[in-house]
Motif scaffolding. Structure first.
Motif, mmCIF file in Angstrom:
data_model
loop_
_atom_site.group_PDB
_atom_site.id
_atom_site.type_symbol
_atom_site.label_atom_id
_atom_site.label_comp_id
_atom_site.label_asym_id
_atom_site.label_seq_id
_atom_site.Cartn_x
_atom_site.Cartn_y
_atom_site.Cartn_z
ATOM 1 N N ASN A 170 38.695 38.687 44.929
ATOM 2 C CA ASN A 170 37.868 38.405 46.104
ATOM 3 C C ASN A 170 38.610 37.557 47.144
ATOM 4 O OD1 ASN A 170 35.550 39.836 45.310
ATOM 5 N ND2 ASN A 170 34.904 38.145 43.998
ATOM 6 N N TYR A 171 39.907 37.433 46.962
ATOM 7 C CA TYR A 171 40.744 36.692 47.907
ATOM 8 C C TYR A 171 41.698 37.665 48.604
ATOM 9 C CZ TYR A 171 39.263 32.235 45.839
ATOM 10 O OH TYR A 171 38.517 31.162 45.421
ATOM 11 N N THR A 172 42.296 37.193 49.688
ATOM 12 C CA THR A 172 43.321 37.969 50.384
ATOM 13 C C THR A 172 44.525 37.074 50.621
ATOM 14 O OG1 THR A 172 41.681 39.347 51.518
ATOM 15 C CG2 THR A 172 43.887 39.264 52.472
ATOM 16 N N GLU A 173 45.703 37.566 50.247
ATOM 17 C CA GLU A 173 46.934 36.812 50.496
ATOM 18 C C GLU A 173 47.611 37.363 51.748
ATOM 19 O OE1 GLU A 173 50.572 34.819 47.976
ATOM 20 O OE2 GLU A 173 49.673 36.675 47.224
ATOM 21 N N PHE A 174 47.901 36.463 52.695
ATOM 22 C CA PHE A 174 48.554 36.831 53.946
ATOM 23 C C PHE A 174 50.051 36.524 53.864
ATOM 24 C CE2 PHE A 174 44.383 37.198 55.559
ATOM 25 C CZ PHE A 174 44.431 37.796 56.807
ATOM 26 N N ILE A 182 49.734 32.703 52.493
ATOM 27 C CA ILE A 182 48.489 31.936 52.572
ATOM 28 C C ILE A 182 47.379 32.721 51.877
ATOM 29 C CG2 ILE A 182 46.672 31.218 54.175
ATOM 30 C CD1 ILE A 182 48.645 30.206 56.052
ATOM 31 N N LEU A 183 46.628 32.040 51.020
ATOM 32 C CA LEU A 183 45.546 32.679 50.282
ATOM 33 C C LEU A 183 44.202 32.309 50.910
ATOM 34 C CD1 LEU A 183 45.207 34.481 47.743
ATOM 35 C CD2 LEU A 183 44.733 32.374 46.462
ATOM 36 N N ILE A 184 43.403 33.333 51.253
ATOM 37 C CA ILE A 184 42.123 33.142 51.944
ATOM 38 C C ILE A 184 40.990 33.655 51.065
ATOM 39 C CG2 ILE A 184 40.846 33.586 54.085
ATOM 40 C CD1 ILE A 184 43.521 32.175 54.517
ATOM 41 N N SER A 185 39.909 32.912 50.998
ATOM 42 C CA SER A 185 38.782 33.304 50.132
ATOM 43 C C SER A 185 37.835 34.278 50.826
ATOM 44 C CB SER A 185 38.002 32.071 49.664
ATOM 45 O OG SER A 185 37.491 31.371 50.782
ATOM 46 N N ARG A 186 38.411 35.399 51.285
ATOM 47 C CA ARG A 186 37.641 36.496 51.855
ATOM 48 C C ARG A 186 38.283 37.798 51.395
ATOM 49 N NH1 ARG A 186 37.351 35.089 58.154
ATOM 50 N NH2 ARG A 186 36.300 37.115 58.253
ATOM 51 N N THR A 187 37.513 38.868 51.363
ATOM 52 C CA THR A 187 38.032 40.126 50.823
ATOM 53 C C THR A 187 38.941 40.841 51.817
ATOM 54 O OG1 THR A 187 36.178 41.453 51.639
ATOM 55 C CG2 THR A 187 35.919 40.406 49.466
ATOM 56 N N LEU A 188 39.781 41.709 51.275
ATOM 57 C CA LEU A 188 40.680 42.498 52.117
ATOM 58 C C LEU A 188 39.890 43.420 53.040
ATOM 59 C CD1 LEU A 188 43.683 43.129 52.692
ATOM 60 C CD2 LEU A 188 43.531 44.948 50.989
ATOM 61 N N LYS A 189 38.754 43.903 52.588
ATOM 62 C CA LYS A 189 37.917 44.798 53.409
ATOM 63 C C LYS A 189 37.499 44.109 54.710
ATOM 64 C CE LYS A 189 33.637 47.509 53.405
ATOM 65 N NZ LYS A 189 34.270 48.607 54.143
ATOM 66 N N GLU A 190 37.153 42.811 54.626
ATOM 67 C CA GLU A 190 36.751 42.076 55.830
ATOM 68 C C GLU A 190 37.880 42.042 56.843
ATOM 69 O OE1 GLU A 190 34.322 38.360 55.242
ATOM 70 O OE2 GLU A 190 34.860 38.723 53.145
ATOM 71 N N PHE A 191 39.092 41.795 56.363
ATOM 72 C CA PHE A 191 40.235 41.721 57.283
ATOM 73 C C PHE A 191 40.651 43.104 57.772
ATOM 74 C CE2 PHE A 191 40.752 37.616 55.020
ATOM 75 C CZ PHE A 191 40.637 36.795 56.140
ATOM 76 N N GLU A 192 40.453 44.112 56.943
ATOM 77 C CA GLU A 192 40.722 45.476 57.388
ATOM 78 C C GLU A 192 39.861 45.808 58.612
ATOM 79 O OE1 GLU A 192 40.394 50.113 55.774
ATOM 80 O OE2 GLU A 192 39.567 48.469 54.591
ATOM 81 N N GLU A 193 38.584 45.454 58.556
ATOM 82 C CA GLU A 193 37.670 45.723 59.668
ATOM 83 C C GLU A 193 38.090 44.978 60.930
ATOM 84 O OE1 GLU A 193 33.948 44.548 58.018
ATOM 85 O OE2 GLU A 193 33.713 46.369 56.799
ATOM 86 N N MET A 194 38.655 43.785 60.765
ATOM 87 C CA MET A 194 39.072 42.979 61.905
ATOM 88 C C MET A 194 40.398 43.429 62.507
ATOM 89 S SD MET A 194 38.141 39.267 60.245
ATOM 90 C CE MET A 194 38.989 38.317 61.515
ATOM 91 N N LEU A 195 41.319 43.883 61.662
ATOM 92 C CA LEU A 195 42.697 44.065 62.105
ATOM 93 C C LEU A 195 43.123 45.513 62.372
ATOM 94 C CD1 LEU A 195 44.379 41.465 59.715
ATOM 95 C CD2 LEU A 195 43.930 41.202 62.172
#
Length: 250
Positions: A170-174, A182-195
Protein backbone atom coordinates in the motif's frame (compact mmCIF):
# COMPACT_ATOMS: atom_id res chain seq x y z
CA UNK A 1 -6.47 16.03 22.97
CA UNK A 2 -6.07 17.51 19.48
CA UNK A 3 -7.57 20.98 19.14
CA UNK A 4 -9.42 21.93 15.95
CA UNK A 5 -11.36 24.81 14.41
CA UNK A 6 -14.13 24.27 11.85
CA UNK A 7 -14.66 26.96 9.19
CA UNK A 8 -17.65 26.52 6.88
CA UNK A 9 -20.52 28.84 5.96
CA UNK A 10 -23.01 25.96 6.12
CA UNK A 11 -24.22 25.62 9.72
CA UNK A 12 -25.80 22.22 9.01
CA UNK A 13 -22.51 20.87 7.69
CA UNK A 14 -20.66 22.14 10.76
CA UNK A 15 -23.20 20.46 13.04
CA UNK A 16 -23.04 17.21 11.06
CA UNK A 17 -19.24 17.12 10.93
CA UNK A 18 -18.97 17.74 14.67
CA UNK A 19 -21.41 14.89 15.32
CA UNK A 20 -19.39 12.53 13.10
CA UNK A 21 -16.14 13.50 14.79
CA UNK A 22 -17.68 12.83 18.20
CA UNK A 23 -18.89 9.45 16.97
CA UNK A 24 -15.56 8.26 15.57
CA UNK A 25 -12.97 9.79 17.90
CA UNK A 26 -12.65 11.30 21.35
CA UNK A 27 -9.21 12.73 20.54
CA UNK A 28 -10.24 15.72 18.40
CA UNK A 29 -11.88 18.65 20.17
CA UNK A 30 -13.58 21.39 18.11
CA UNK A 31 -12.67 24.49 20.14
CA UNK A 32 -14.06 27.06 17.71
CA UNK A 33 -16.18 27.65 14.61
CA UNK A 34 -16.42 30.34 11.94
CA UNK A 35 -18.43 30.92 8.78
CA UNK A 36 -16.44 33.53 6.83
CA UNK A 37 -12.95 34.68 5.93
CA UNK A 38 -13.13 37.53 8.44
CA UNK A 39 -14.39 35.48 11.39
CA UNK A 40 -12.17 32.57 10.36
CA UNK A 41 -8.96 34.61 10.54
CA UNK A 42 -10.04 36.15 13.86
CA UNK A 43 -10.90 32.75 15.36
CA UNK A 44 -7.67 31.12 14.22
CA UNK A 45 -5.49 33.97 15.48
CA UNK A 46 -7.24 33.80 18.85
CA UNK A 47 -7.32 30.02 19.34
CA UNK A 48 -4.28 28.76 17.34
CA UNK A 49 -5.61 25.20 16.86
CA UNK A 50 -3.59 22.17 15.78
CA UNK A 51 -6.05 21.31 12.98
CA UNK A 52 -8.20 23.48 10.69
CA UNK A 53 -11.20 22.01 8.84
CA UNK A 54 -11.54 24.57 6.07
CA UNK A 55 -14.26 25.00 3.45
CA UNK A 56 -13.19 26.40 0.07
CA UNK A 57 -16.21 28.59 -0.65
CA UNK A 58 -17.16 31.03 2.12
CA UNK A 59 -19.68 33.88 2.22
CA UNK A 60 -17.03 36.61 1.79
CA UNK A 61 -14.28 34.80 -0.09
CA UNK A 62 -12.48 31.47 -0.03
CA UNK A 63 -10.52 29.28 2.33
CA UNK A 64 -7.47 30.14 0.26
CA UNK A 65 -7.90 33.79 1.31
CA UNK A 66 -7.62 32.68 4.94
CA UNK A 67 -4.42 30.77 4.23
CA UNK A 68 -2.93 33.81 2.47
CA UNK A 69 -3.59 35.94 5.56
CA UNK A 70 -2.28 33.32 7.99
CA UNK A 71 0.95 32.62 6.12
CA UNK A 72 3.74 32.40 8.67
CA UNK A 73 1.29 32.58 11.57
CA UNK A 74 0.14 28.98 11.84
CA UNK A 75 1.56 25.48 11.60
CA UNK A 76 -1.83 23.83 11.86
CA UNK A 77 -2.66 20.76 9.80
CA UNK A 78 -5.17 21.77 7.11
CA UNK A 79 -8.07 19.55 6.04
CA UNK A 80 -10.07 21.08 3.19
CA UNK A 81 -13.81 20.54 2.85
CA UNK A 82 -14.93 20.69 -0.78
CA UNK A 83 -17.56 19.67 -3.28
CA UNK A 84 -16.55 17.34 -6.12
CA UNK A 85 -14.49 19.98 -7.91
CA UNK A 86 -12.04 18.20 -10.17
CA UNK A 87 -9.52 21.04 -10.30
CA UNK A 88 -9.46 21.60 -6.52
CA UNK A 89 -9.14 17.89 -5.75
CA UNK A 90 -6.28 17.61 -8.24
CA UNK A 91 -4.54 20.60 -6.67
CA UNK A 92 -4.87 19.09 -3.18
CA UNK A 93 -3.38 15.79 -4.32
CA UNK A 94 -0.36 17.45 -5.94
CA UNK A 95 0.15 19.51 -2.76
CA UNK A 96 -0.14 16.49 -0.41
CA UNK A 97 -3.06 18.12 1.39
CA UNK A 98 -5.94 16.26 3.02
CA UNK A 99 -9.49 16.92 1.91
CA UNK A 100 -13.03 15.75 2.65
CA UNK A 101 -15.66 15.72 -0.07
CA UNK A 102 -19.21 16.98 0.51
CA UNK A 103 -21.43 15.32 1.53
CA UNK A 104 -19.09 13.94 4.19
CA UNK A 105 -18.60 10.20 3.90
CA UNK A 106 -18.07 8.54 7.34
CA UNK A 107 -15.44 6.11 6.05
CA UNK A 108 -13.52 8.91 4.33
CA UNK A 109 -13.66 10.95 7.54
CA UNK A 110 -12.32 8.02 9.58
CA UNK A 111 -9.35 7.74 7.21
CA UNK A 112 -8.74 11.48 7.62
CA UNK A 113 -8.85 11.13 11.42
CA UNK A 114 -6.13 8.48 11.22
CA UNK A 115 -3.95 10.81 9.13
CA UNK A 116 -4.52 13.69 11.56
CA UNK A 117 -3.35 11.57 14.49
CA UNK A 118 -0.23 10.60 12.54
CA UNK A 119 0.86 14.13 11.60
CA UNK A 120 -0.22 16.39 14.47
CA UNK A 121 2.70 17.17 16.73
CA UNK A 122 5.30 16.63 14.02
CA UNK A 123 7.14 19.53 12.44
CA UNK A 124 4.89 21.04 9.78
CA UNK A 125 6.06 23.11 6.85
CA UNK A 126 3.96 25.65 4.94
CA UNK A 127 5.80 24.78 1.70
CA UNK A 128 3.14 22.45 0.34
CA UNK A 129 0.45 25.05 1.11
CA UNK A 130 2.58 27.62 -0.74
CA UNK A 131 2.57 25.21 -3.69
CA UNK A 132 -1.22 24.96 -3.52
CA UNK A 133 -1.67 28.74 -3.34
CA UNK A 134 0.77 29.22 -6.21
CA UNK A 135 -1.23 26.85 -8.42
CA UNK A 136 -4.56 28.36 -7.36
CA UNK A 137 -3.38 31.93 -8.03
CA UNK A 138 -1.99 31.06 -11.44
CA UNK A 139 -4.96 28.81 -12.23
CA UNK A 140 -2.42 26.19 -13.29
CA UNK A 141 -3.85 22.89 -14.49
CA UNK A 142 -0.71 21.11 -15.64
CA UNK A 143 1.12 21.02 -12.32
CA UNK A 144 4.92 21.21 -12.57
CA UNK A 145 5.75 20.35 -8.96
CA UNK A 146 4.48 17.74 -6.54
CA UNK A 147 4.59 17.53 -2.73
CA UNK A 148 5.37 14.11 -1.28
CA UNK A 149 4.54 13.46 2.36
CA UNK A 150 6.85 11.05 4.20
CA UNK A 151 7.27 10.02 7.83
CA UNK A 152 9.87 12.76 8.34
CA UNK A 153 8.09 15.62 6.58
CA UNK A 154 6.88 16.99 3.25
CA UNK A 155 9.22 17.26 0.28
CA UNK A 156 8.66 19.18 -2.97
CA UNK A 157 9.97 17.95 -6.31
CA UNK A 158 9.70 18.85 -9.97
CA UNK A 159 7.47 16.25 -11.63
CA UNK A 160 9.99 16.12 -14.49
CA UNK A 161 12.67 14.83 -12.06
CA UNK A 162 10.72 11.68 -11.17
CA UNK A 163 12.28 8.73 -12.99
CA UNK A 164 9.89 5.99 -11.88
CA UNK A 165 7.58 4.78 -9.12
CA UNK A 166 7.32 1.27 -7.70
CA UNK A 167 4.48 -0.28 -5.71
CA UNK A 168 5.32 -1.61 -2.24
CA UNK A 169 1.98 -3.11 -1.09
CA UNK A 170 0.00 0.00 0.00
CA UNK A 171 3.06 2.24 -0.34
CA UNK A 172 4.79 3.75 -3.36
CA UNK A 173 8.55 4.19 -3.66
CA UNK A 174 9.68 7.18 -5.74
CA UNK A 175 12.99 7.17 -7.59
CA UNK A 176 13.98 10.76 -8.27
CA UNK A 177 16.86 12.33 -10.17
CA UNK A 178 19.77 13.23 -7.85
CA UNK A 179 17.87 12.17 -4.75
CA UNK A 180 17.60 9.08 -2.59
CA UNK A 181 14.41 6.96 -2.97
CA UNK A 182 11.35 8.16 -1.04
CA UNK A 183 8.60 5.93 0.34
CA UNK A 184 5.05 7.37 0.39
CA UNK A 185 2.06 5.84 2.17
CA UNK A 186 -0.24 6.00 -0.85
CA UNK A 187 -0.93 3.43 -3.56
CA UNK A 188 0.65 3.39 -6.99
CA UNK A 189 -2.83 3.64 -8.54
CA UNK A 190 -3.32 7.08 -6.94
CA UNK A 191 -0.09 8.36 -8.46
CA UNK A 192 -0.86 6.75 -11.80
CA UNK A 193 -4.06 8.82 -11.97
CA UNK A 194 -2.10 11.98 -11.14
CA UNK A 195 0.93 11.49 -13.36
CA UNK A 196 -0.31 9.85 -16.57
CA UNK A 197 -0.87 13.22 -18.25
CA UNK A 198 2.74 14.12 -17.41
CA UNK A 199 4.23 11.43 -19.61
CA UNK A 200 4.13 8.54 -17.14
CA UNK A 201 2.97 5.06 -18.10
CA UNK A 202 2.00 2.07 -15.95
CA UNK A 203 3.86 -0.74 -17.71
CA UNK A 204 3.43 -3.34 -14.98
CA UNK A 205 1.27 -3.89 -11.92
CA UNK A 206 4.16 -2.68 -9.75
CA UNK A 207 5.81 -0.08 -12.00
CA UNK A 208 4.98 3.41 -13.25
CA UNK A 209 7.69 4.97 -15.41
CA UNK A 210 8.47 8.42 -16.76
CA UNK A 211 8.87 7.83 -20.50
CA UNK A 212 11.37 10.69 -20.66
CA UNK A 213 13.86 8.51 -18.76
CA UNK A 214 13.37 5.35 -20.81
CA UNK A 215 16.72 4.29 -22.36
CA UNK A 216 15.97 0.95 -24.03
CA UNK A 217 13.14 -1.42 -24.80
CA UNK A 218 14.35 -5.04 -24.73
CA UNK A 219 12.08 -7.65 -26.30
CA UNK A 220 13.95 -10.74 -25.03
CA UNK A 221 13.51 -12.41 -21.62
CA UNK A 222 9.80 -11.64 -21.56
CA UNK A 223 10.28 -7.97 -22.37
CA UNK A 224 11.64 -5.18 -20.15
CA UNK A 225 12.83 -1.60 -20.28
CA UNK A 226 16.08 -0.07 -19.09
CA UNK A 227 15.65 3.28 -17.35
CA UNK A 228 18.07 6.20 -17.02
CA UNK A 229 19.02 4.99 -13.52
CA UNK A 230 20.06 1.67 -15.16
CA UNK A 231 17.28 -0.35 -13.58
CA UNK A 232 15.52 -3.09 -15.55
CA UNK A 233 11.73 -2.86 -15.32
CA UNK A 234 9.53 -5.77 -16.50
CA UNK A 235 6.68 -5.12 -18.93
CA UNK A 236 3.32 -6.81 -18.42
CA UNK A 237 2.13 -8.73 -21.48
CA UNK A 238 -1.03 -6.61 -21.65
CA UNK A 239 1.03 -3.38 -21.71
CA UNK A 240 3.51 -4.24 -24.48
CA UNK A 241 1.48 -3.10 -27.49
CA UNK A 242 0.58 0.25 -25.98
CA UNK A 243 4.15 0.88 -24.81
CA UNK A 244 5.50 0.20 -28.29
CA UNK A 245 3.04 2.72 -29.74
CA UNK A 246 4.05 5.31 -27.14
CA UNK A 247 7.74 4.78 -27.90
CA UNK A 248 7.11 5.35 -31.63
CA UNK A 249 5.61 8.73 -30.79
CA UNK A 250 8.36 9.89 -28.44
Amino acid sequence: MITAVLIDDDKHLRTGLKALLERYTNEINIIGEAESVKTGVETLEQLNPQVIFLDIHLSDGTGFDILEQLKGKTKAHIVFITAHEQYAVKAFKFSALDFILKPVDPEELQNTIIKIKEVVGKSNSFEHIDLLLENIRKKVDNFKRIALSTSDGIHLFDVSDIIRCEAKVNYTEFFIKNHKPILISRTLKEFEEMLTEHGFERIHQSHLINLSYLKSYIKSDGGYVIMADNTNIPIAQSKKEKLQELIKNL
